[in-house]
Design a protein around this motif. Structure first.
Motif, short mmCIF file in Angstrom:
data_model
loop_
_atom_site.label_atom_id
_atom_site.label_comp_id
_atom_site.label_asym_id
_atom_site.label_seq_id
_atom_site.Cartn_x
_atom_site.Cartn_y
_atom_site.Cartn_z
N ARG A 53 -1.05 -14.57 24.25
CA ARG A 53 0.40 -14.60 24.03
C ARG A 53 0.77 -16.00 23.58
N VAL A 54 1.30 -16.09 22.36
CA VAL A 54 1.73 -17.39 21.85
C VAL A 54 3.23 -17.40 21.67
N GLU A 55 3.83 -18.46 22.15
CA GLU A 55 5.26 -18.70 22.01
C GLU A 55 5.40 -19.80 20.95
N PHE A 56 6.24 -19.59 19.96
CA PHE A 56 6.46 -20.61 18.94
C PHE A 56 7.64 -21.49 19.33
N THR A 57 7.62 -22.74 18.88
CA THR A 57 8.70 -23.67 19.20
C THR A 57 9.97 -23.37 18.41
N GLN A 58 9.84 -22.56 17.38
CA GLN A 58 10.99 -22.12 16.58
C GLN A 58 10.62 -20.79 15.94
N PRO A 59 11.60 -20.01 15.51
CA PRO A 59 11.28 -18.73 14.86
C PRO A 59 10.46 -18.96 13.59
N VAL A 60 9.53 -18.03 13.36
CA VAL A 60 8.68 -18.12 12.17
C VAL A 60 8.63 -16.76 11.47
N LYS A 61 8.28 -16.81 10.19
CA LYS A 61 7.95 -15.62 9.43
C LYS A 61 6.43 -15.58 9.37
N LEU A 62 5.85 -14.56 9.97
CA LEU A 62 4.40 -14.44 9.99
C LEU A 62 3.94 -13.65 8.78
N HIS A 63 3.01 -14.22 8.04
CA HIS A 63 2.45 -13.57 6.85
C HIS A 63 1.08 -12.97 7.13
N SER A 64 0.24 -13.72 7.85
CA SER A 64 -1.12 -13.26 8.11
C SER A 64 -1.72 -14.04 9.26
N LEU A 65 -2.88 -13.60 9.70
CA LEU A 65 -3.65 -14.36 10.65
C LEU A 65 -5.09 -14.37 10.22
N VAL A 66 -5.80 -15.40 10.66
CA VAL A 66 -7.22 -15.54 10.36
C VAL A 66 -7.94 -15.65 11.69
N ILE A 67 -8.94 -14.81 11.87
CA ILE A 67 -9.75 -14.83 13.09
C ILE A 67 -11.18 -15.11 12.67
N ASP A 68 -11.69 -16.25 13.08
CA ASP A 68 -13.08 -16.59 12.79
C ASP A 68 -13.96 -16.07 13.91
N SER A 69 -15.06 -15.46 13.54
CA SER A 69 -15.97 -14.94 14.55
C SER A 69 -16.64 -16.09 15.29
N GLY A 70 -17.08 -15.82 16.47
CA GLY A 70 -17.80 -16.81 17.25
C GLY A 70 -19.26 -16.87 16.83
N CYS A 71 -20.08 -17.38 17.72
CA CYS A 71 -21.51 -17.54 17.43
C CYS A 71 -22.22 -16.19 17.31
N ASP A 72 -21.73 -15.19 18.03
CA ASP A 72 -22.38 -13.88 18.07
C ASP A 72 -21.52 -12.87 17.34
N ALA A 73 -21.98 -12.38 16.18
CA ALA A 73 -21.21 -11.44 15.38
C ALA A 73 -20.89 -10.16 16.15
N GLU A 74 -21.76 -9.75 17.05
CA GLU A 74 -21.53 -8.54 17.84
C GLU A 74 -20.34 -8.70 18.79
N GLN A 75 -20.01 -9.95 19.16
CA GLN A 75 -18.90 -10.21 20.08
C GLN A 75 -17.58 -10.47 19.36
N ALA A 76 -17.59 -10.48 18.04
CA ALA A 76 -16.37 -10.74 17.26
C ALA A 76 -15.37 -9.61 17.45
N PRO A 77 -14.06 -9.91 17.46
CA PRO A 77 -13.03 -8.88 17.66
C PRO A 77 -13.12 -7.76 16.63
N LYS A 78 -12.80 -6.56 17.09
CA LYS A 78 -12.76 -5.39 16.20
C LYS A 78 -11.36 -4.82 16.14
N GLU A 79 -10.91 -4.17 17.21
CA GLU A 79 -9.56 -3.60 17.23
C GLU A 79 -8.61 -4.61 17.85
N ILE A 80 -7.54 -4.91 17.11
CA ILE A 80 -6.50 -5.79 17.65
C ILE A 80 -5.15 -5.13 17.45
N ARG A 81 -4.25 -5.43 18.39
CA ARG A 81 -2.88 -4.91 18.34
C ARG A 81 -1.94 -6.10 18.42
N LEU A 82 -0.95 -6.14 17.54
CA LEU A 82 0.04 -7.21 17.52
C LEU A 82 1.37 -6.70 18.04
#
Length: 166
Positions: A53-82
């Motif tokens: 849960r992230v709180e922003f210091t001011q309102p933002v318009k969100l366009h996209s997000l980037v999630i970099d996988s960790g060291c283990d590709a098998e542990q990288a996120p698959k299903e996410i809900r915003l």
């Protein structure tokens, strides 16, 4: 989105004092993936699920997000809900059952690239809850090395800074 709007990384606008991550490993916290200068990973603790849960210091318009996988590709996120602008912190049951603002089922190839959100649903975001439901390899631990929020701040006027004229 208009060509004149400049997209920037919104991570510097994350209010660290009001943000949190549920089920994070004590040695691999969410600050590792939000702060630009931080190294390390965010890892889940008891099972594969995480709620960031992230709180922003001011309102933002969100366009996209980037999630970099960790060291283990098998542990990288698959299903996410915003969930945009949730004013009560979500439990894991809430995150599973409530209607989200947008869901993603990511392939490994989509990680480390911008994941565009439905821009009309993320026009004035004060806080964002990201539920990492599972990972690429159905592992017990979910991990990632970076999470970046991309968009633009909404110019706002602080009414407390205005002075009466006359």
């Amino acid at each position: 989105m208009s060509g004149c709007v400049k997209l920037v990384e919104l991570n510097p606008l994350v209010d660290k004092g009001k943000s949190e991550c549920l089920n994070e490993d004590d040695d691999h916290t969410w600050l590792n993936v939000i702060e630009e200068s931080a190294t390390g990973e965010l890892k889940s603790d008891c099972d594969e699920q995480l709620i960031l849960r992230v709180e922003f210091t001011q309102p933002v318009k969100l366009h996209s997000l980037v999630i970099d996988s960790g060291c283990d590709a098998e542990q990288a996120p698959k299903e996410i809900r915003l969930f945009a602008n949730e004013y009560s912190p979500l439990s894991f049951d809430d995150a599973e059952q409530r209607n989200s603002t947008q869901d993603f089922d990511l392939s490994f190839d989509e990680l480390s690239k911008p994941i565009e959100v439905r821009f009309v649903k993320f026009q004035k975001v004060n806080n964002l809850t990201v539920f990492f439901k599972n990972n690429q390899g159905d592992q017990d631990v979910t991990s990632m090395s970076k999470v970046k929020f991309i968009g633009s701040p909404i110019a706002t006027t602080n009414m407390n800074e205005l002075k009466k004229v006359g």
